[in-house]
Design a protein around this motif. Structure first.
Motif, PDB file in Angstrom:
ATOM      1  N   THR A 101       0.921  -1.205   0.180  1.00 11.89           N
ATOM      2  CA  THR A 101       0.012  -0.065   0.064  1.00 11.89           C
ATOM      3  C   THR A 101       1.012   1.258  -0.124  1.00 11.89           C
ATOM      4  O   THR A 101       0.706   2.128  -0.394  1.00 11.89           O
ATOM      5  N   GLY A 127     -11.645   4.603   3.708  1.00 14.91           N
ATOM      6  CA  GLY A 127     -11.505   3.256   4.528  1.00 14.91           C
ATOM      7  C   GLY A 127     -10.125   3.409   5.098  1.00 14.91           C
ATOM      8  O   GLY A 127      -9.085   2.862   4.713  1.00 14.91           O
ATOM      9  N   THR A 128      -9.831   4.383   5.738  1.00 16.73           N
ATOM     10  CA  THR A 128      -8.607   5.045   6.214  1.00 16.73           C
ATOM     11  C   THR A 128      -7.864   3.998   7.040  1.00 16.73           C
ATOM     12  O   THR A 128      -6.825   3.894   7.178  1.00 16.73           O
ATOM     13  N   ASP A 178     -14.055   6.428   7.469  1.00 16.17           N
ATOM     14  CA  ASP A 178     -13.934   4.768   7.828  1.00 16.17           C
ATOM     15  C   ASP A 178     -15.237   4.646   8.325  1.00 16.17           C
ATOM     16  O   ASP A 178     -15.838   5.329   9.300  1.00 16.17           O
ATOM     17  N   ALA A 196     -11.416   1.952  13.811  1.00 18.42           N
ATOM     18  CA  ALA A 196     -10.653   2.542  12.824  1.00 18.42           C
ATOM     19  C   ALA A 196     -10.677   4.077  12.948  1.00 18.42           C
ATOM     20  O   ALA A 196      -9.405   4.726  13.199  1.00 18.42           O
ATOM     21  N   SER A 250     -19.578   5.954   5.786  1.00 18.55           N
ATOM     22  CA  SER A 250     -19.414   5.168   4.597  1.00 18.55           C
ATOM     23  C   SER A 250     -18.920   6.073   3.493  1.00 18.55           C
ATOM     24  O   SER A 250     -19.457   6.953   2.897  1.00 18.55           O
ATOM     25  N   ASN A 261      -7.646   2.134  -0.249  1.00 18.14           N
ATOM     26  CA  ASN A 261      -7.449   0.590  -0.327  1.00 18.14           C
ATOM     27  C   ASN A 261      -8.609  -0.014   0.163  1.00 18.14           C
ATOM     28  O   ASN A 261      -8.461  -0.282   1.468  1.00 18.14           O
ATOM     29  N   PRO A 308     -11.707  -2.836   0.898  1.00 17.87           N
ATOM     30  CA  PRO A 308     -11.826  -4.376   0.963  1.00 17.87           C
ATOM     31  C   PRO A 308     -11.905  -4.708  -0.521  1.00 17.87           C
ATOM     32  O   PRO A 308     -12.980  -4.331  -1.123  1.00 17.87           O
ATOM     33  N   ALA A 356     -12.692  -4.931   6.657  1.00 20.53           N
ATOM     34  CA  ALA A 356     -11.568  -4.437   6.030  1.00 20.53           C
ATOM     35  C   ALA A 356     -11.168  -5.309   4.630  1.00 20.53           C
ATOM     36  O   ALA A 356     -10.222  -4.991   3.894  1.00 20.53           O
TER      37      ALA A 356
HETATM   38  C1  LIG Z   1      -8.279  -2.873   3.595  1.00 21.23           C
HETATM   39  S1  LIG Z   1      -8.643  -1.618   4.756  1.00 21.23           S
HETATM   40  C2  LIG Z   1      -7.549  -0.536   4.426  1.00 21.23           C
HETATM   41  C3  LIG Z   1      -6.986   0.311   5.589  1.00 21.23           C
HETATM   42  C4  LIG Z   1      -5.856   1.212   5.317  1.00 21.23           C
HETATM   43  N1  LIG Z   1      -6.311   2.536   4.208  1.00 21.23           N
HETATM   44  C5  LIG Z   1      -4.904   0.734   5.013  1.00 21.23           C
HETATM   45  O1  LIG Z   1      -4.640   0.725   3.366  1.00 21.23           O
HETATM   46  O2  LIG Z   1      -4.045   0.210   5.739  1.00 21.23           O
HETATM   47  C6  LIG Z   1      -9.998  -1.221   4.216  1.00 21.23           C
HETATM   48  C7  LIG Z   1     -10.997  -0.241   5.157  1.00 21.23           C
HETATM   49  O3  LIG Z   1     -12.037   0.112   4.561  1.00 21.23           O
HETATM   50  C8  LIG Z   1     -13.004   0.388   5.834  1.00 21.23           C
HETATM   51  N2  LIG Z   1     -14.362   0.302   5.116  1.00 21.23           N
HETATM   52  C9  LIG Z   1     -15.228  -0.938   5.036  1.00 21.23           C
HETATM   53  N3  LIG Z   1     -16.430  -0.343   4.459  1.00 21.23           N
HETATM   54  C10 LIG Z   1     -16.166   0.823   4.324  1.00 21.23           C
HETATM   55  C11 LIG Z   1     -17.434   1.787   4.311  1.00 21.23           C
HETATM   56  N4  LIG Z   1     -18.366   1.339   3.561  1.00 21.23           N
HETATM   57  N5  LIG Z   1     -17.039   2.903   4.454  1.00 21.23           N
HETATM   58  C12 LIG Z   1     -15.939   3.533   4.757  1.00 21.23           C
HETATM   59  N6  LIG Z   1     -14.749   2.533   4.900  1.00 21.23           N
HETATM   60  C13 LIG Z   1     -15.240   1.203   5.096  1.00 21.23           C
HETATM   61  C14 LIG Z   1     -12.642  -0.862   6.707  1.00 21.23           C
HETATM   62  O4  LIG Z   1     -13.095  -0.274   8.187  1.00 21.23           O
HETATM   63  C15 LIG Z   1     -11.219  -0.611   6.526  1.00 21.23           C
HETATM   64  O5  LIG Z   1     -10.561   0.011   7.625  1.00 21.23           O
END
Ligand SMILES: C[S@@+](CC[C@H](N)C(=O)[O-])C[C@H]1O[C@@H](n2cnc3c(N)ncnc32)[C@H](O)[C@@H]1O
Lengths: 381, 497
Positions: free
Chosen positions: A192, A213-214, A237, A242, A265, A283, A285, A307
């Motif tokens: 990342t 999605g921080t 997030d 998170a 969201s 980044n 899910p 995530a």
């Molecule tokens: C793969 S992780 C990435 C975290 C961080 N950006 C990183 O790269 O390490 C995906 C993130 O998206 C968040 N997430 C999932 N669904 C979401 C939504 N509907 N809105 C905002 N964030 C969301 C999760 O909680 C998670 O923290």
């Protein structure tokens, strides 16, 4: 409101349970795969209807955990007792051999022994005490940041439960940052980091950037440090854990004035910035649902499903983001997304170029350091 | 105290008047006024005199002069010129000509060499006999000069001074920088010894004066000063052995197992442990940089970083192949085995400007690559990085840092030092100061045997230094070996200076 009940679970002590709770719980903002065309008007609320519930989630106050290395050294033990712990921990790590590698590509003894050194670095106040070990006297107290009892439990959980090392010590060294992490927050991956390099050119222009999605706040913080006083970062997030961990990390790096962490969201909490964003990084899910059960134990059993799980094809969130992006980015705005690999990159690139109806230009697929196609970048026209 | 100081400075000018030769030598003028133009523009700004603190020779004799020594970052030489905005223009081209120096002497003509040659006995420190102190200090100065190869050093210094006085010196700034750095560093050493020598002579004069005048306070002050010098001189003797250009630097120590599988891998890790505890005993900071474990036990290879003053100077004495003879714990038949481990030591150059410029495009960077999908699917703490310098084939690996970023930075630092070392070796070979091949320089020949069975002995084949307690050596008690090797290699130049 079903969302908040999930997150209200006290993560801190019952970590092995979390995954099972979350695993049974389908993601709240599942958006069926739909194809949108380029939307430029601001009357776009319809497209986010499916996730609107999440923005009204009352933020609960989760207290972020302090990483082991930052805790005060209020515990102590003797050198022989520390030495006994080290011997025990080494034996435990060595007993694994390549068992985990064979099961699911997990860590081998060599790596676990290296992790043990880092664990000791974080837990023991004076690094010299670690090397003395055997020859040490019981007269001298060794300062610790966790009680010896807890150290046994922590290291035991690393090996016996395959708890990720980063959760054990409460932090991840990522790029040039040390970020606090805990159960409920994805541990940032080295891949990342490249997003920051890809955005570098665009970051010179400054402006308002968004990290969607921080998680731990990794990207938001790294990007903000490049931006400097030249711009701001909005980080969102859905997960309250998170949000609280990201806020804690932001504070640790003294960036409260440059980064705003919002719960909700994706673009939902950023309505007021429609058409104003200079850049978007995310980044989200992206692992296809059916692959989740086969994941390495450290990931599948311990990291938050929210995530990781990107729906059937793993593309649900990526599509959602790409679509909304046409509204959020200002003309000339830049974006980078991380994906699961070649297949997703190609689908996404094709979608951005051909389906969204001339919204984007210079859509490019970029590989990670392992040569796997990983990122899609481009500009809003 | 005031009284004492006042007397001292008084005496100083008195002594100075008596020794016009010293004065002449330090001001000996090869003046060349045009020279100034050849210095780089920062010339005027760079220095507030280093020289000032060390101008005790002039003491109050020339209080009107305000000196500024010309210096680039490293230089502490005796180029005297007036501060360009202050006072008197003294000279802009004075250069120190070392070989013209005359040894300082007391009012009755006693010199350090004279004392060395005299039959003054050297008694214990607490005997409180001034001749004894003076004699001990003089012996030290003699040894220090020998270790520094004094005569050669002075000739070299003059050569450099001639070079520095050339009007077109700065036409080639790289060359000029090199020359002036070397000049500065040699000058520093020479001055240090000369100051020490001068101090001894002064104390002797002072002592005699104190006795003549029945000033018991001054006498005891001077006695104490002599005793301090005596203690100080031991440290200086040691440092004189470490007078090489990079001796004061930190370093990397690398251990590589010889052929022979588990037994030699185990030996390699014993050797590495030996250095770790040696370094820790000396108060150095030790960090593991790179380690490749053996299949069953031990290591195939490892690199540690040893941080601290003179780490390289001492550790370089360990370069070479170390041989172990023992009944192998890995051999069920309990046979005796001989194993080898090679040790390399790499200095970490402090002066950035002397380092080789490595081009980004000459590097290949390989990172640890998790199998499978990577990205979110994989969580590993393995972030190993391997960097290859394509033109030289030099490789550096690091996996002990906790992020790829850090591993890369650390591997890069190791790579840089290896490339620097190769360059130093290459240049030394060009100057034919060394006749060994480059591989010999980095890994060396067999230097030491450690026999655990059938008898117990550790013996250095270079110096024949030996001990019968391998346990203590393997526990890091290496100083005996190191110091005997260093003094043997430094003191072998006969008895002349
Ligand atoms: C793969 S992780 C990435 C975290 C961080 N950006 C990183 O790269 O390490 C995906 C993130 O998206 C968040 N997430 C999932 N669904 C979401 C939504 N509907 N809105 C905002 N964030 C969301 C999760 O909680 C998670 O923290």
């Amino acid at each position: 409101m079903k969302v908040s009940s999930t997150f209200l679970t006290p993560f801190s002590s019952t970590f092995p349970l979390i995954s099972s709770i979350l695993q049974n719980h389908r993601k709240p903002n599942y958006i069926p795969f739909r194809r949108y065309s380029c939307v430029t008007s601001s009357s776009s609320s319809s497209s986010s209807s499916s996730s609107s519930s999440s923005s009204s989630v009352t933020p609960i106050s989760h207290k972020p955990q302090i990483p082991l290395f930052l805790r005060p050294p209020i515990y102590s033990t003797t050198q022989p007792d520390l030495h006994n712990f080290i011997t025990w921990a080494k034996t435990l790590a060595s007993s694994i051999g390549s068992t985990f590698v064979q099961i699911d590509d997990g860590p081998d003894s060599t790596l676990l022994l290296r992790e043990l050194n880092w664990f000791l670095d974080d837990a023991v106040e004076d690094p010299l005490d670690i090397s003395h070990g055997r020859s040490g006297t019981s007269a001298k107290r060794v300062g610790l940041r966790a009680s010896l009892d807890e150290m046994y439990k922590l290291w035991g959980s690393r090996i016996q439960e395959r708890r990720p090392f980063q959760y054990v010590v409460g932090c991840e060294h990522w790029r040039d940052l040390v970020l606090s992490v805990e159960e409920g927050v994805l541990i940032p991956r080295p891949e990342t980091g490249k997003i920051v390099n890809l955005a570098e050119e665009g970051l010179k222009e400054g402006g308002v950037w968004a990290d969607l999605g921080t998680g731990s706040g990794a990207l938001a913080i790294a990007i903000s440090r490049v931006l400097g006083k030249n711009g701001r970062v909005l980080a969102t997030d859905l997960s309250p854990v998170a949000v609280s961990v990201a806020s804690y990390n932001v504070e640790r790096y003294g960036l409260q004035d440059s980064i705003k962490v919002k719960q909700g969201s994706w673009f939902e909490p950023l309505k007021e910035f429609e058409g104003q964003l200079a850049g978007v990084v995310s980044n989200p899910p992206y692992i296809p649902s059916e692959d989740i059960s086969g994941l390495q134990a450290e990931v599948g059993k311990h990291e938050p499903i929210l995530a990781l799980d990107g729906g059937v094809e793993g593309l649900d969130d990526l599509f959602h983001l790409c679509t909304r992006m046409s509204i959020m980015l200002k003309p000339g705005g830049f974006f980078v997304f991380e994906t699961n690999g070649e297949k997703q990159c190609k689908i996404l690139a094709d979608y951005l170029e051909n389906v969204t109806g001339n919204c984007f230009r210079d859509v490019t697929i970029i590989s990670d350091f392992a040569g796997i196609m990983r990122f899609v970048t481009g500009y809003r026209i | 105290m005031v009284h004492f100081l006042a007397r001292r400075s008084n005496l100083r000018s008195q002594i100075l008047r008596q020794t016009p030769k010293i004065c002449a030598f330090l001001f000996s003028s090869k003046s060349n006024p045009q020279n100034t133009q050849n210095f780089p523009p920062y010339y005027h700004k760079t220095r507030e005199s280093n020289f000032q603190e060390s101008t005790f020779l002039f003491g109050n004799a020339i209080p009107l002069l305000n000196f500024s020594g010309y210096s680039t970052n490293l230089i502490k030489n005796a180029k005297l010129s007036s501060g360009y905005d202050q006072g008197l223009v003294f000279s802009s081209g004075v250069r120190f000509f070392a070989t013209q120096a005359t040894a300082p002497a007391t009012s009755d003509g006693l010199t350090v060499e004279g004392i060395v040659a005299s039959p003054w006995p050297i008694l214990d420190e607490d005997e409180g006999d001034w001749k004894s102190h003076a004699s001990a200090v003089a012996q030290s100065i003699h040894l220090i000069k020998k270790r520094l190869q004094w005569k050669k050093l002075l000739v070299r210094l003059d050569l450099l001074s001639v070079e520095l006085n050339k009007p077109n010196l700065w036409d080639d700034p790289v060359h000029a920088g090199k020359i002036s750095r070397e000049h500065g560093s040699l000058m520093g050493k020479v001055k240090e010894v000369m100051d020490f020598e001068q101090e001894l002579i002064e104390h002797i004069d002072m002592l005699k004066l104190a006795r003549e005048e029945n000033d018991s306070e001054l006498e005891s002050e001077t006695m104490n000063a002599l005793l301090r010098m005596r203690r100080d001189s031991k440290e200086r003797e040691l440092e004189a052995m470490l007078a090489g250009e990079h001796d004061s630097a930190s370093c990397y120590i690398e251990v590589q197992a010889g052929a022979g599988g588990t037994e030699s891998n185990d030996w390699a890790s014993m050797v590495m442990e030996m250095y770790k505890s040696w370094a820790q005993r000396r108060g150095y900071r030790v960090t593991l940089v790179d380690e490749m474990p053996g299949e069953m036990a031990g290591i195939k290879r490892a690199t540690i970083k040893v941080d601290g003053k003179y780490a390289y100077g001492y550790a370089k004495a360990e370069v070479g192949v170390h041989r172990l003879v023992r009944i192998s714990p890995f051999d069920s038949a309990k046979r005796r085995h001989t194993s080898f481990a090679a040790v390399a030591v790499i200095p970490i150059l402090k002066d950035v400007s002397t380092r080789v410029q490595i081009k980004e495009s000459d590097l290949r960077i390989d990172r640890y690559r998790a199998g499978g999908a990577g990205g979110q699917s994989v969580n590993t703490t393995d972030s190993a990085v391997r960097i290859t310098h394509i033109p030289t084939g030099i490789v550096a690996t690091c996996q002990n840092e906790r992020s790829q970023h850090q591993n890369k930075a650390t591997a890069m630092a190791v790579l840089q030092s290896r490339v620097d070392q190769l360059e130093i070796a290459r240049q030394a070979q060009m100057n034919s100061q060394h006749t060994e091949s480059l591989t010999e320089i980095s890994w060396g020949n067999q230097i030491r045997s450690y026999v655990l069975q059938p008898y117990q002995m550790v013996k250095d084949s270079r110096t024949n230094y030996e001990v019968s307690d391998p346990e203590s050596v393997l526990d890091g008690d290496l100083d005996g070996f190191i110091l005997s090797f260093l003094s043997a290699s430094v003191d072998k130049h006969g008895n002349s200076l």
